[in-house]
Scaffold this active site. Structure first.
Site, PDB file in Angstrom:
ATOM      1  N   LYS A 194       0.831  -1.205   0.000  1.00 26.86           N
ATOM      2  CA  LYS A 194       0.000   0.000   0.000  1.00 26.86           C
ATOM      3  C   LYS A 194       0.865   1.254   0.000  1.00 26.86           C
ATOM      4  O   LYS A 194       1.595   1.519   0.943  1.00 26.86           O
ATOM      5  CB  LYS A 194      -0.899   0.058   1.240  1.00 26.86           C
ATOM      6  CG  LYS A 194      -1.947   1.170   1.087  1.00 26.86           C
ATOM      7  CD  LYS A 194      -2.631   1.551   2.374  1.00 26.86           C
ATOM      8  CE  LYS A 194      -1.937   2.651   3.135  1.00 26.86           C
ATOM      9  NZ  LYS A 194      -1.890   3.952   2.441  1.00 26.86           N
ATOM     10  N   GLY A 246       7.213   4.473   8.139  1.00 31.24           N
ATOM     11  CA  GLY A 246       6.315   5.595   8.398  1.00 31.24           C
ATOM     12  C   GLY A 246       6.540   6.130   9.798  1.00 31.24           C
ATOM     13  O   GLY A 246       7.649   6.053  10.329  1.00 31.24           O
ATOM     14  N   SER A 247       5.465   6.648  10.397  1.00 34.72           N
ATOM     15  CA  SER A 247       5.620   7.317  11.682  1.00 34.72           C
ATOM     16  C   SER A 247       5.787   6.322  12.822  1.00 34.72           C
ATOM     17  O   SER A 247       5.302   5.188  12.760  1.00 34.72           O
ATOM     18  CB  SER A 247       4.403   8.207  11.948  1.00 34.72           C
ATOM     19  OG  SER A 247       3.246   7.407  12.016  1.00 34.72           O
ATOM     20  N   GLY A 251       3.814   2.809  13.758  1.00 32.70           N
ATOM     21  CA  GLY A 251       4.655   1.637  14.035  1.00 32.70           C
ATOM     22  C   GLY A 251       4.252   0.966  15.339  1.00 32.70           C
ATOM     23  O   GLY A 251       4.183  -0.269  15.432  1.00 32.70           O
ATOM     24  N   GLU A 268      10.507   0.644   9.996  1.00 32.83           N
ATOM     25  CA  GLU A 268      11.472   1.715   9.788  1.00 32.83           C
ATOM     26  C   GLU A 268      10.728   3.002  10.086  1.00 32.83           C
ATOM     27  O   GLU A 268       9.836   3.399   9.335  1.00 32.83           O
ATOM     28  CB  GLU A 268      11.988   1.653   8.346  1.00 32.83           C
ATOM     29  CG  GLU A 268      13.335   2.326   8.197  1.00 32.83           C
ATOM     30  CD  GLU A 268      13.187   3.728   7.675  1.00 32.83           C
ATOM     31  OE1 GLU A 268      13.163   4.649   8.529  1.00 32.83           O
ATOM     32  OE2 GLU A 268      13.088   3.906   6.473  1.00 32.83           O
TER      33      GLU A 268
END
Ligand code: NAI
Ligand code: MG
Length: 489
Positions: A194, A246-247, A251, A268
């Site tokens: 996505k 992402g953030s 996460g 990450e």
């Protein structure tokens, strides 16, 4: 004594004529559906949303919004492709597909670069010279590993995992897709990916390339949508591995959601990198590295050098050269080849950056912005420097993800190590010094996954990338990036 030219006089004397990249060669459909089982498929909700150009706020295309039902179809297609075709295929045949995709990306590089800049706001120079070449390089690199996994892990019998669910952000849209898809496929997995909601277009162009490459149906599925589409992937029982960039907040949600399941996971997340300049560093070169470290890609970089530590004895000189250099930066049209700093990716992100600039002033740091003009329409932020920042300031503690640099000083090596490590993050760092011994001392003591010495923001498919602490876990790239997509019997 380092000589500098007066940048204001320089800018006035040498104003560049506009050099816009042509858009005539790109092909975009007005509306994109979901890429499931090798076909573009309308979303079951019937809903589409707009992808806009952040440099002028104009709509580029409509993107399908996938719901749980669509995600279920994509996961099932990936599972069938995994069981029936991809995991059974001879590894060298899998490698051939990856080589083919890499070559097709190279052939379409110009078109991909232009679409990346239109949809995401990054300067064309970056998408053309950094993003897209690295995308092809990742596919080439992992294509080479496909039939050599037994050599990568001697006596360990590596086996693929199954279906990988991959969720990526908007700062390096196609590059993040390549980081995720190439190693997964090389290891024999199939994927459901996505892209981020503001930058889906190059992933959908990649879907077209994948379709044209003849890759077996269902090996790669690309579903577009918002956070709930991502959550549907994370929570789907048919997913064997989650790879997320992402953030840190999302996460953490993902980790909670998959706790107690067998899903493997790599995350990450954010960063707050320290860029450290010692008095013995080549100062002009270091300033160029700082500029590249924080203003590159509008600071939309998880490993951005957002905290600058300057040794006290060279502080005045560094700040003077840095300010002069900032005056010469060109902010504006991402499609112009002279542009250094493009558009902020979204209104949301611009609001976040503005909030932090306000915090910086409120907390008592001293702000500098060059006098450059920015366009009226679109989302823009001047490169921003905060001097006299301190450890407790919010601009020093929290990830801003924009072109905002906070500067502090230090006297001793131990002091700067302690300050640099005093953060919840640990993704990357930079060290500028003439002494190899200092570099080795710092690289062993800084708690960061990637440390650059006398350079910054350099990427290569062969080197692993990933963080410590709240920057996540697991490595992408290089040999390490394969391990994340394998089990060992
Ligand atoms: P985000 O983490 O919300 O978005 C990243 C991806 O995750 C997008 O594809 C999004 O649709 C998806 N997502 C959102 N919620 C989800 C959920 N509950 N489950 C599964 N997937 C979900 O990041 P956002 O809001 O776009 O940016 C916020 C901040 O995050 C930035 O200001 C920056 O500090 C940080 N960030 C860090 C990145 C990195 O490379 N480490 C990349 C992007 C943002
Ligand atoms: Mg967009």
């Amino acid at each position: 004594m380092t000589k500098t030219i007066n940048p204001l006089a320089f800018n006035a004397a040498f104003k560049y004529a506009p050099a816009p990249e042509s858009k005539t060669h790109i092909q975009l459909k007005p509306r994109y559906d979901l890429f499931i089982n090798g076909k573009f498929t309308a979303p079951s909700s019937g809903k589409h949303f707009d992808s806009i150009n952040p440099a002028n706020e104009l709509k580029i295309a409509e993107i399908a919004e996938a719901n749980e039902k669509d995600v279920d179809m994509a996961v099932k297609a990936a599972k069938t492709a995994y069981e029936k075709v991809w995991s059974k295929m001879a590894p060298k045949e899998r490698g051939k597909y990856l080589f083919r995709i890499a070559r097709m990306i190279q052939e379409q590089a110009r078109e991909l670069a232009v679409i990346e800049s239109l949809d995401g706001g990054k300067p064309i120079r970056e998408s053309r010279d950094i993003d897209i070449p690295l995308v092809a390089a990742h596919f080439f690199y992992y294509a080479g590993w496909a039939d050599k996994l037994d050599y990568a892990y001697p006596n360990k019998k590596p086996v693929s995992l199954g279906v990988a669910g991959q969720i990526i952000p908007w700062n390096f849209p196609l590059l993040m897709a390549a980081w995720k898809i190439a190693p997964a496929l090389a290891c024999g997995n199939t994927v459901v990916l996505k892209p981020a909601e503001t930058t889906s277009l190059t992933a959908l162009k990649l879907a077209e390339i994948i379709q044209e490459s003849g890759l077996p149906e269902g090996v790669v599925n690309i579903v577009t949508g918002f956070g709930n589409t991502g959550a549907a992937i994370v929570n789907h029982p048919g997913i064997n591995k989650i790879a997320f960039t992402g953030s840190t907040d999302v996460g953490k949600i993902i980790q909670k959601s998959i706790a107690g399941t067998n899903k493997k996971c790599t995350l990450e997340l954010g960063g707050k990198a320290a860029n450290i300049i010692f008095e013995d560093a080549p100062i002009d070169q270091a300033v160029e590295g700082i500029i590249n470290g924080i203003y590159f890609n509008q600071g939309h970089v998880c490993c951005a050098g957002s905290r600058l530590f300057v040794q006290e004895s060279v502080y005045d000189m560094v700040i003077r050269i840095l300010k002069d250099r900032m005056e010469t930066l060109i902010v504006g049209d991402p499609m112009d080849k002279n542009t250094d700093i493009g558009a902020i990716n979204s209104k949301n992100q611009l609001d976040t950056i503005r909030k932090y600039i306000k915090y910086g002033k409120e907390d008592g740091a001293e702000m500098f912005q060059p006098s450059c003009e920015v366009p009226n329409k679109g989302f823009w932020c001047r490169p921003t420097l905060f001097m006299n920042a301190s450890q407790s300031h919010r601009i020093v503690q929290e990830e801003i993800f924009g072109p905002v640099l906070a500067v502090q000083t230090f006297r001793t090596v131990d002091e700067v190590i302690e300050k640099a490590n005093n953060t919840p993050f640990g993704l990357s760092a930079g060290v500028w010094t003439d002494k190899g011994s200092k570099i080795f001392n710092l690289t062993s003591k800084l708690r960061a996954g990637v440390i650059w010495a006398n350079t910054y923001n350099k990427f290569d498919p062969t080197s692993p990338f990933g963080g410590y602490k709240e920057s996540g876990f697991g490595r992408e790239g290089g040999l390490h990036g394969l391990g994340a997509y394998l089990n060992f019997n």
